[in-house]
Design a protein around this motif. Structure first.
Motif, short mmCIF file in Angstrom:
data_model
loop_
_atom_site.label_atom_id
_atom_site.label_comp_id
_atom_site.label_asym_id
_atom_site.label_seq_id
_atom_site.Cartn_x
_atom_site.Cartn_y
_atom_site.Cartn_z
N MET A 95 0.93 -1.11 0.07
CA MET A 95 0.10 0.04 0.08
C MET A 95 0.71 1.35 0.02
SD MET A 95 -3.23 1.19 0.17
CE MET A 95 -4.28 -0.18 0.46
N SER A 96 1.86 1.13 0.68
CA SER A 96 2.84 2.34 0.85
C SER A 96 3.33 2.88 -0.49
CB SER A 96 3.95 2.19 1.90
OG SER A 96 4.62 1.13 1.44
N THR A 97 3.67 1.67 -1.40
CA THR A 97 4.15 2.01 -2.80
C THR A 97 3.24 2.89 -3.57
OG1 THR A 97 3.64 0.03 -3.51
CG2 THR A 97 5.55 0.10 -2.59
N ASN A 98 1.95 2.79 -3.16
CA ASN A 98 0.95 3.24 -4.04
C ASN A 98 0.46 4.73 -3.44
OD1 ASN A 98 0.73 1.53 -5.99
ND2 ASN A 98 -0.64 0.50 -4.80
N LYS A 99 1.35 5.17 -2.24
CA LYS A 99 0.73 6.47 -1.61
C LYS A 99 1.05 7.61 -2.34
CE LYS A 99 1.45 9.11 2.79
NZ LYS A 99 2.22 8.95 4.19
N VAL A 100 0.17 8.44 -2.47
CA VAL A 100 0.44 9.83 -3.16
C VAL A 100 1.64 10.51 -2.87
CG1 VAL A 100 -0.49 11.82 -3.95
CG2 VAL A 100 -2.01 9.88 -3.85
N ASN A 101 2.54 11.05 -3.58
CA ASN A 101 3.69 11.81 -3.25
C ASN A 101 3.36 13.13 -3.48
OD1 ASN A 101 6.16 12.96 -2.98
ND2 ASN A 101 7.17 11.98 -4.75
N VAL A 102 2.57 13.68 -2.53
CA VAL A 102 2.31 15.07 -2.37
C VAL A 102 3.34 16.14 -2.92
CG1 VAL A 102 0.99 16.84 -0.97
CG2 VAL A 102 0.20 14.79 -0.85
N ASP A 103 4.45 15.95 -2.10
CA ASP A 103 5.59 16.91 -2.28
C ASP A 103 6.01 16.91 -3.70
OD1 ASP A 103 5.46 17.73 0.32
OD2 ASP A 103 6.94 16.23 1.03
N GLY A 104 6.04 15.84 -4.27
CA GLY A 104 6.45 15.61 -5.76
C GLY A 104 5.24 16.20 -6.60
N VAL A 105 4.13 16.10 -6.35
CA VAL A 105 3.05 16.70 -7.06
C VAL A 105 3.24 18.15 -7.14
CG1 VAL A 105 0.54 17.15 -7.40
CG2 VAL A 105 1.64 14.69 -6.95
N MET A 106 3.40 18.78 -5.93
CA MET A 106 3.44 20.16 -5.79
C MET A 106 4.53 20.93 -6.61
SD MET A 106 0.49 20.74 -4.29
CE MET A 106 -0.47 20.03 -3.27
N ILE A 152 -5.62 16.61 -3.75
CA ILE A 152 -4.53 15.70 -3.73
C ILE A 152 -4.31 15.16 -2.49
CG2 ILE A 152 -2.66 17.35 -3.93
CD1 ILE A 152 -3.29 14.26 -6.11
N GLU A 153 -4.28 16.16 -1.39
CA GLU A 153 -3.84 15.85 0.09
C GLU A 153 -4.75 14.74 0.72
OE1 GLU A 153 -3.24 19.18 2.11
OE2 GLU A 153 -1.50 19.80 1.17
N ALA A 154 -6.00 14.64 0.26
CA ALA A 154 -6.97 14.03 0.87
C ALA A 154 -7.07 12.36 0.12
CB ALA A 154 -8.37 14.65 0.82
N LEU A 155 -6.33 12.24 -0.95
CA LEU A 155 -6.47 11.06 -1.63
C LEU A 155 -5.57 10.00 -1.17
CD1 LEU A 155 -6.26 12.29 -5.40
CD2 LEU A 155 -8.41 11.70 -3.94
N PRO A 156 -5.85 8.82 -0.80
CA PRO A 156 -5.33 7.82 -0.01
C PRO A 156 -4.20 7.37 -0.91
CG PRO A 156 -7.25 6.98 -0.57
CD PRO A 156 -7.52 8.39 -1.00
N THR A 157 -4.46 6.65 -2.10
CA THR A 157 -3.48 6.19 -3.10
C THR A 157 -3.56 6.56 -4.41
OG1 THR A 157 -4.89 4.29 -3.45
CG2 THR A 157 -3.45 4.27 -1.66
N THR A 158 -2.57 6.29 -5.12
CA THR A 158 -2.79 6.65 -6.56
C THR A 158 -3.68 5.52 -7.56
OG1 THR A 158 -0.75 5.40 -7.05
CG2 THR A 158 -0.33 7.78 -6.56
N SER A 159 -4.10 4.59 -6.58
CA SER A 159 -4.66 3.69 -7.28
C SER A 159 -6.14 3.97 -7.46
CB SER A 159 -4.62 2.15 -6.93
OG SER A 159 -4.71 2.22 -5.58
N CYS A 160 -6.61 4.74 -6.49
CA CYS A 160 -8.18 5.43 -6.46
C CYS A 160 -8.42 5.88 -7.46
CB CYS A 160 -8.43 6.05 -4.86
SG CYS A 160 -7.59 7.64 -4.97
#
Length: 418
Positions: free
Chosen positions: A1-12, A110-118
């Motif tokens: 699950m951690s590998t699919n976590k949204v990288n918020v800092d990278g997105v920003m 984007i900060e409220a999204l749990p994973t990139t797969s949702c």
């Protein structure tokens, strides 16, 4: 699950200009309001002081009718100021605040999204891609396409069409050899340009062939200098002298050498072959001015000089690029191997992989213990699945697509990679 976590800092990292552009627009609204307040209230204060002096002057009685007219005039000024500020806020301030609010809400998602797969992340990413496509079309001059795409996707408030329309308007004027629009822009953004000058000097050095000192000093001076050069080119000596006294002499503390050199143009024909004066008369200065203006307005709004779509592609290509991508053989499923994308790939470094991954040339699938690599007698290697499928269609025969060698499937040898 951690590998699919949204990288918020990278997105920003990509989103600074997304918020900076409406911020700069509202800063202009604030400055306009401030100028109106200072001008009108300053006049009111001056009038009030004069009226007070008359009442405390030599003891003579003040004409009450004149005093009432003076007070009425001050009230009218204040009412006009209120109307101006209200119109400015309604027509410029409120729409800009609405855009800022909507963009901040878009980033907050984007900060409220749990994973990139949702599914919500996929929708958010699609919107981001649409924004990048609009950005690319605007930078490449496809204004109608940008507007149509933004309207169809409902993202008008998330893209900067008006900003790029302004950029293109000023660039077209410079292309027509008119500095008026660019000088007006410099005057409007004088304070902000002063703040970004140091950053320009560090990160955007100008080549020797470009305008000397544009970013190291100010864009406005170079625009003024160009207008003076055009007077000299047309041999309008008196107009050139008058213009230089009014607009170039105030810069003498920081640009005396350039001004001195420019004044010599009054005695030198545009057809000169002398290097330093030939460069001043060179028509390519207009192209350099366009580039300098574009760099200044991009920096002011924190916009990268490259389209955001390119920057995103660079990041992805840097993680995929391998020396094999530039061999004669290409993987059909590798983006870097695609001739249309490989141009961008040349500008990024090769990726670093601690463990190699072997991909089948025929199927594009990874070769591993479940899909063993098989070697032809001449050394070319393909996956077992692809070769079995080929053999089933050719009565047990397999053909190497690169060498053309034909042999039985049983003649192939398994390859073990250690």
């Amino acid at each position: 699950m951690s590998t699919n976590k949204v990288n918020v800092d990278g997105v920003m990292l990509f989103e600074q200009p997304f918020v900076r552009v409406p911020y700069e627009n509202y800063r202009k609204v604030f400055r306009a309001s401030q100028r109106n307040i200072e001008r009108e209230l300053g006049n009111v204060q001056t009038t009030s002081n004069e009226l007070q002096k008359r009442t405390k002057g030599n003891g003579n009685e003040v004409n009450l009718e004149d005093a009432a007219k003076t007070v009425d005039g001050m009230i009218t000024r204040v009412e006009n100021l209120k109307r101006k500020l209200s119109d400015l806020q309604e027509n410029n301030g409120r729409p800009t605040l609405d855009v800022t609010h909507e963009r901040l809400q878009h980033l907050a998602l984007i900060e409220a999204l749990p994973t990139t797969s949702c599914p919500d992340f996929s929708r958010w990413a699609d919107t981001r891609l649409d924004r990048w496509l609009v950005d690319w079309t605007l930078r490449t001059g496809r204004e109608k396409t940008a507007r149509k795409l933004a309207q169809e996707r409902g993202i008008e408030t998330l893209v900067d069409i008006d900003l790029f329309m302004d950029i293109h308007r000023i660039e077209r004027a410079l292309f027509r050899h008119s500095c008026t629009e660019a000088i007006a822009w410099c005057s409007e953004n004088k304070t902000a340009l002063r703040k970004i000058r140091a950053s320009h000097e560090l990160h955007h050095p100008v080549p020797d062939t470009a305008i000397s000192g544009t970013l190291q000093s100010t864009l406005e001076f170079e625009l003024r200098l160009q207008e003076y050069i055009e007077f000299a080119r047309a041999r309008k000596t008196q107009e050139a002298i008058t213009y230089a006294r009014k607009y170039l002499v105030p810069w003498q503390e920081t640009h005396l050498e350039q001004i001195t050199q420019a004044m010599a143009l009054l005695a030198i024909q545009p057809s000169t072959t002398c290097g330093q004066y030939k460069r001043l008369y060179d028509e390519s200065r207009w192209t350099s001015l366009i580039q300098a203006f574009r760099l200044a307005i991009y920096s002011l709004n924190s916009l990268p000089t490259e389209p955001l779509l390119h920057l995103a592609l660079y990041a992805g290509l840097a993680s995929l690029k391998l020396p094999a991508c530039y061999d004669l053989t290409h993987n059909v499923d590798c983006p870097v191997c695609d001739p249309n994308i490989s141009v961008l790939g040349k500008e990024v470094p090769f990726s670093h992989h601690a463990n190699s991954t072997i991909v089948c040339y025929l199927s594009g699938k990874i070769m591993d213990e479940d899909n063993m690599p098989m070697a032809f007698p001449k050394g070319y290697v393909y996956s077992t699945e692809a070769l079995e499928e080929m053999a089933a269609k050719n009565n047990g025969k397999v053909i190497c697509p690169r060498s053309g060698h034909v042999c039985d499937f049983t003649a192939l040898k398994k390859v073990f990679i250690s």
